[in-house]
Write a protein that holds these residues in place. Structure first.
Motif, PDB file in Angstrom:
ATOM      1  N   ASP A  32     101.324 -76.086  73.175  1.00 19.84           N
ATOM      2  CA  ASP A  32     100.665 -76.585  74.373  1.00 19.84           C
ATOM      3  C   ASP A  32     100.102 -77.988  74.159  1.00 19.84           C
ATOM      4  O   ASP A  32     100.029 -78.781  75.100  1.00 19.84           O
ATOM      5  N   ILE A  33      99.710 -78.308  72.909  1.00 24.37           N
ATOM      6  CA  ILE A  33      99.197 -79.652  72.600  1.00 24.37           C
ATOM      7  C   ILE A  33     100.279 -80.689  72.854  1.00 24.37           C
ATOM      8  O   ILE A  33     100.029 -81.757  73.409  1.00 24.37           O
ATOM      9  N   ASN A  67      99.308 -83.270  75.848  1.00 23.37           N
ATOM     10  CA  ASN A  67      98.773 -84.535  75.332  1.00 23.37           C
ATOM     11  C   ASN A  67      99.915 -85.539  75.192  1.00 23.37           C
ATOM     12  O   ASN A  67     100.672 -85.506  74.217  1.00 23.37           O
ATOM     13  N   LYS A  68     100.057 -86.430  76.161  1.00 22.25           N
ATOM     14  CA  LYS A  68     101.228 -87.313  76.180  1.00 22.25           C
ATOM     15  C   LYS A  68     101.247 -88.313  75.021  1.00 22.25           C
ATOM     16  O   LYS A  68     102.319 -88.673  74.518  1.00 22.25           O
ATOM     17  N   TYR A  69     100.068 -88.770  74.582  1.00 19.90           N
ATOM     18  CA  TYR A  69     100.048 -89.736  73.484  1.00 19.90           C
ATOM     19  C   TYR A  69     100.401 -89.070  72.157  1.00 19.90           C
ATOM     20  O   TYR A  69     101.134 -89.622  71.332  1.00 19.90           O
ATOM     21  N   TYR A  70      99.886 -87.854  71.968  1.00 20.08           N
ATOM     22  CA  TYR A  70     100.272 -87.107  70.775  1.00 20.08           C
ATOM     23  C   TYR A  70     101.767 -86.790  70.823  1.00 20.08           C
ATOM     24  O   TYR A  70     102.459 -86.826  69.797  1.00 20.08           O
ATOM     25  N   ARG A  71     102.279 -86.491  72.013  1.00 22.79           N
ATOM     26  CA  ARG A  71     103.707 -86.190  72.168  1.00 22.79           C
ATOM     27  C   ARG A  71     104.556 -87.392  71.764  1.00 22.79           C
ATOM     28  O   ARG A  71     105.541 -87.255  71.044  1.00 22.79           O
ATOM     29  N   ARG A  72     104.170 -88.575  72.228  1.00 25.01           N
ATOM     30  CA  ARG A  72     104.913 -89.786  71.863  1.00 25.01           C
ATOM     31  C   ARG A  72     104.858 -90.030  70.358  1.00 25.01           C
ATOM     32  O   ARG A  72     105.859 -90.399  69.735  1.00 25.01           O
ATOM     33  N   PHE A  73     103.666 -89.850  69.798  1.00 20.92           N
ATOM     34  CA  PHE A  73     103.494 -90.069  68.360  1.00 20.92           C
ATOM     35  C   PHE A  73     104.392 -89.121  67.574  1.00 20.92           C
ATOM     36  O   PHE A  73     105.040 -89.507  66.597  1.00 20.92           O
ATOM     37  N   SER A  74     104.457 -87.869  67.993  1.00 26.67           N
ATOM     38  CA  SER A  74     105.288 -86.870  67.321  1.00 26.67           C
ATOM     39  C   SER A  74     106.766 -87.229  67.421  1.00 26.67           C
ATOM     40  O   SER A  74     107.516 -87.114  66.449  1.00 26.67           O
ATOM     41  N   ILE A  75     107.176 -87.668  68.608  1.00 27.41           N
ATOM     42  CA  ILE A  75     108.587 -88.041  68.806  1.00 27.41           C
ATOM     43  C   ILE A  75     108.967 -89.193  67.887  1.00 27.41           C
ATOM     44  O   ILE A  75     110.055 -89.207  67.299  1.00 27.41           O
ATOM     45  N   ALA A  76     108.073 -90.171  67.752  1.00 28.21           N
ATOM     46  CA  ALA A  76     108.344 -91.306  66.864  1.00 28.21           C
ATOM     47  C   ALA A  76     108.507 -90.839  65.421  1.00 28.21           C
ATOM     48  O   ALA A  76     109.431 -91.263  64.707  1.00 28.21           O
ATOM     49  N   SER A  77     107.631 -89.941  64.975  1.00 30.44           N
ATOM     50  CA  SER A  77     107.705 -89.413  63.611  1.00 30.44           C
ATOM     51  C   SER A  77     108.983 -88.616  63.403  1.00 30.44           C
ATOM     52  O   SER A  77     109.646 -88.725  62.360  1.00 30.44           O
ATOM     53  N   ILE A  78     109.340 -87.822  64.398  1.00 33.67           N
ATOM     54  CA  ILE A  78     110.546 -86.998  64.309  1.00 33.67           C
ATOM     55  C   ILE A  78     111.797 -87.864  64.266  1.00 33.67           C
ATOM     56  O   ILE A  78     112.748 -87.588  63.516  1.00 33.67           O
ATOM     57  N   LEU A  79     111.827 -88.924  65.069  1.00 32.78           N
ATOM     58  CA  LEU A  79     112.974 -89.835  65.070  1.00 32.78           C
ATOM     59  C   LEU A  79     113.207 -90.439  63.688  1.00 32.78           C
ATOM     60  O   LEU A  79     114.342 -90.514  63.203  1.00 32.78           O
ATOM     61  N   SER A  80     112.129 -90.883  63.053  1.00 32.94           N
ATOM     62  CA  SER A  80     112.229 -91.480  61.718  1.00 32.94           C
ATOM     63  C   SER A  80     112.798 -90.478  60.722  1.00 32.94           C
ATOM     64  O   SER A  80     113.662 -90.821  59.906  1.00 32.94           O
ATOM     65  N   SER A  81     112.328 -89.242  60.781  1.00 37.31           N
ATOM     66  CA  SER A  81     112.798 -88.204  59.858  1.00 37.31           C
ATOM     67  C   SER A  81     114.273 -87.905  60.063  1.00 37.31           C
ATOM     68  O   SER A  81     115.036 -87.762  59.106  1.00 37.31           O
ATOM     69  N   ALA A  82     114.691 -87.809  61.326  1.00 38.44           N
ATOM     70  CA  ALA A  82     116.090 -87.494  61.633  1.00 38.44           C
ATOM     71  C   ALA A  82     117.024 -88.584  61.116  1.00 38.44           C
ATOM     72  O   ALA A  82     118.061 -88.305  60.505  1.00 38.44           O
ATOM     73  N   GLY A  83     116.653 -89.846  61.350  1.00 45.40           N
ATOM     74  CA  GLY A  83     117.482 -90.948  60.869  1.00 45.40           C
ATOM     75  C   GLY A  83     117.567 -90.983  59.365  1.00 45.40           C
ATOM     76  O   GLY A  83     118.636 -91.235  58.788  1.00 45.40           O
ATOM     77  N   ASP A  84     116.449 -90.716  58.705  1.00 47.87           N
ATOM     78  CA  ASP A  84     116.419 -90.708  57.241  1.00 47.87           C
ATOM     79  C   ASP A  84     117.371 -89.662  56.665  1.00 47.87           C
ATOM     80  O   ASP A  84     118.046 -89.904  55.663  1.00 47.87           O
ATOM     81  N   ILE A  85     117.413 -88.494  57.284  1.00 44.80           N
ATOM     82  CA  ILE A  85     118.286 -87.426  56.804  1.00 44.80           C
ATOM     83  C   ILE A  85     119.753 -87.811  56.937  1.00 44.80           C
ATOM     84  O   ILE A  85     120.567 -87.541  56.054  1.00 44.80           O
ATOM     85  N   LEU A  86     120.107 -88.442  58.054  1.00 45.97           N
ATOM     86  CA  LEU A  86     121.489 -88.888  58.237  1.00 45.97           C
ATOM     87  C   LEU A  86     121.916 -89.807  57.103  1.00 45.97           C
ATOM     88  O   LEU A  86     122.995 -89.660  56.530  1.00 45.97           O
ATOM     89  N   PHE A  87     121.036 -90.763  56.758  1.00 44.68           N
ATOM     90  CA  PHE A  87     121.392 -91.701  55.701  1.00 44.68           C
ATOM     91  C   PHE A  87     121.401 -91.036  54.336  1.00 44.68           C
ATOM     92  O   PHE A  87     122.289 -91.285  53.509  1.00 44.68           O
ATOM     93  N   TYR A  88     120.405 -90.173  54.063  1.00 47.77           N
ATOM     94  CA  TYR A  88     120.336 -89.480  52.771  1.00 47.77           C
ATOM     95  C   TYR A  88     121.604 -88.667  52.539  1.00 47.77           C
ATOM     96  O   TYR A  88     122.172 -88.667  51.442  1.00 47.77           O
ATOM     97  N   LEU A  98      94.086 -88.517  68.272  1.00 47.36           N
ATOM     98  CA  LEU A  98      94.835 -88.102  69.455  1.00 47.36           C
ATOM     99  C   LEU A  98      94.599 -86.649  69.855  1.00 47.36           C
ATOM    100  O   LEU A  98      94.874 -86.265  70.993  1.00 47.36           O
ATOM    101  N   VAL A  99      94.112 -85.821  68.914  1.00 41.02           N
ATOM    102  CA  VAL A  99      93.881 -84.402  69.216  1.00 41.02           C
ATOM    103  C   VAL A  99      92.445 -84.027  68.836  1.00 41.02           C
ATOM    104  O   VAL A  99      91.751 -84.797  68.182  1.00 41.02           O
ATOM    105  N   GLU A 100      92.037 -82.834  69.253  1.00 43.42           N
ATOM    106  CA  GLU A 100      90.724 -82.334  68.862  1.00 43.42           C
ATOM    107  C   GLU A 100      90.721 -81.981  67.383  1.00 43.42           C
ATOM    108  O   GLU A 100      91.759 -81.625  66.806  1.00 43.42           O
TER     109      GLU A 100
END
Length: 409
Positions: A2-3, A7-28, A132-134
C-alpha cells in the motif's frame, strides 16, 4: 504494498532503484557469458566475482560521505548519470576489436569504479527513503522494494539470456547505461518536488573515526543487535560465495548441469535465489513475524549446506530448489535488521550506521569470495565447495551457541 501505491514519491524512488538493478543484471550476465568463453574461464569468472564484492567493503566510507552530504538528491542524480556514462563506455569497448582478456580486464576495472560509486549512492538512499515514508514503515518499504527489485531482476535475467541470442554484448552494456540515466532523471524529478527537504537535511560534522565510534556505541546499546549482525555476517560470507562457485562448476560440467544454454542456466540460478529472496522480503517477514532472527539464520545455513552438497553431486534441480529456500530466509531476515537499526540510531548518522553494519555484514563476503574462488582457480571447485561446507557447519554451531547465550541473558 500500500505504501508503494499511495506514496507517489516513494514509488518513483523505488522505480529508479529497480531500474538500476535490472540494467546491472543484464550487463553482469553478458560479462559472465563472455568470460566463460575464455581459455582460462575459471580465473576470469573469479576476477569478476571479486570485483563485484570488494566495493562493498567501502560501505562505511560511502555512508559517512552520505551523512556529510548537504544535498543528497543532487549527488544521487549525478552518480546515476556518471554510472550510465561508464557503461556507455563499456558498450563502446565491446564494439572494438580488443583481445578477450584485455577487454575483460578493462571492463572489470570500469565495473569496479561503477560499483564503488554505487556504494556512495546506496548511502545516500537510506535517509532519503526515511524522508519519504513514516519511520515505522521503513521495514515494510525496504522489504517491498527489495522484493519487487528481485522479481524485476529475475525477469531481466531471463530476458538477458534471450537477448544474448541475437543481441551483442555492446548493446546490452548500452542498455545498462541507459537504465542508470533514466533512473537519474527519475531521481531528478523527485528532487525538484522536494527541494527544501533536500537542502535542509541534517548532516554529520564529525570526523570519520568519530562518526564510526558514535555509530558503534549506539548500535551496541541496542541489546542483541550487534550480536545478531555478527552472526549474520558469518552467514553472508557463505551465501555470497555460492553463486560464483556454482557458475564455475556449471561451466566445467556443461554436459550434466546446463539447462538449455550456459547463459540460461546462470539466469535460472540467479532467478532461484531472486524469487526466494523476493518472497522472503514481501511475505516472509509476515509469516515469520514472531520467529527469532537466529532461527531464520539456522534455516538459511541448512539450506546453504544443501546447496553445496547438491552442487558437489552435480544435481542442478535440487540445487535450484535449495538455493531458492536460501534466498527466502535471507530475504526474510534483512528488513527486520533494517527496521531495528532505523529505530536505534540518530538520524544524522543513519547512513554511517547502515554503512558500519553493512561493512560488518559484508567484510567477510569479499574475503571468502577471494579465498574460495582462488582455491577453485588453483585446484578445483570441489575443494572450494568442501571448504565452504565445513565453514557452514562451523557457523551453524556458533549460531546455536550464540542463540542459547542470548536467551540466557
Amino acid at each position: 504494498m500500500d505504501i508503494f501505491f499511495k506514496n507517489k514519491y516513494y514509488r518513483r524512488f523505488s522505480i529508479a532503484s529497480i531500474l538500476s538493478s535490472a540494467g546491472d543484471i543484464l550487463f553482469y550476465l553478458a560479462l559472465m557469458t563472455y568470460a566463460s568463453k575464455l581459455k582460462n574461464y575459471s580465473l576470469a569468472l573469479s576476477l569478476i566475482a571479486i570485483s563485484e564484492s570488494v566495493p562493498r567493503l567501502l560501505s562505511s566510507v560511502g555512508g559517512y560521505l552520505a551523512d556529510r552530504t548537504h544535498n543528497k538528491y543532487e549527488k544521487i542524480v549525478w552518480l546515476a548519470m556518471i554510472r550510465g556514462a561508464l557503461y556507455l563506455l563499456v558498450g563502446f569497448l565491446f564494439s572494438q576489436n580488443i583481445a578477450g582478456w584485455n577487454l575483460v580486464m578493462m571492463v572489470i576495472v570500469i565495473n569496479f569504479i561503477s560499483d564503488t560509486a554505487g556504494t556512495y549512492s546506496s548511502g545516500l538512499s537510506t535517509p532519503l527513503v526515511v524522508d519519504l515514508v513514516e519511520k515505522d514503515q521503513v521495514a515494510k518499504a525496504t522489504g517491498f522494494t527489495s522484493g519487487v527489485s528481485q522479481v524485476i531482476t529475475t525477469i531481466a535475467q531471463f530476458v538477458g539470456s534471450g537477448l544474448l541470442l541475437f543481441m551483442s554484448y555492446s548493446t546490452l552494456a548500452v542498455i545498462n547505461g541507459l537504465t542508470f540515466i533514466v533512473a537519474g532523471l527519475i531521481y531528478l524529478s523527485i528532487a525538484r518536488k522536494n527541494k527544501e527537504t533536500a537542502i535542509n537535511q541534517d548532516v554529520d560534522e564529525q570526523s570519520f573515526l568519530g562518526t564510526l565510534a558514535l555509530s558503534f556505541r549506539q548500535v551496541k546499546k541496542a541489546r542483541g543487535l550487534l550480536t545478531t549482525v555478527m552472526v549474520i555476517a558469518l552467514m553472508n560470507g557463505i551465501l555470497s560465495t555460492i553463486e560464483p562457485i556454482l557458475s564455475i562448476v556449471v561451466a566445467g560440467n556443461k554436459s550434466v548441469m546446463v539447462i538449455g544454454t550456459y547463459t540460461f542456466t546462470i539466469a535460472i540460478i540467479g532467478a532461484a535465489a531472486a524469487v526466494g529472496s523476493a518472497l522472503g522480503s514481501i511475505v516472509g517477514t509476515m509469516i515469520f513475524k514472531k520467529v527469532s532472527v537466529y532461527v531464520i539464520v539456522l534455516l538459511a545455513l541448512l539450506s546453504a549446506a544443501c546447496v553445496l552438497v547438491s552442487t558437489m553431486s552435480k544435481q542442478i534441480i535440487f540445487c535450484l530448489v535449495t538455493y531458492a529456500l536460501l534466498g527466502f530466509f535471507v530475504g526474510t531476515a534483512s528488513p527486520k535488521l533494517t527496521q531495528w537499526l532505523v529505530a536505534t540510531v540518530d538520524r544524522k548518522i543513519l547512513s554511517s550506521s547502515v554503512g558500519l553494519l553493512n561493512t560488518i555484514l559484508l567484510v567477510i563476503t569479499p574475503l571468502m569470495t577471494i579465498l574460495f574462488t582462488s582455491i577453485s582457480a588453483a585446484s578445483n571447485a570441489n575443494v572450494a565447495l568442501l571448504g565452504m561446507l565445513i565453514t557452514s557447519i562451523l557457523v551453524f554451531s556458533i549460531t546455536v551457541v550464540v542463540m542459547i547465550k542470548t536467551k540466557e541473558n
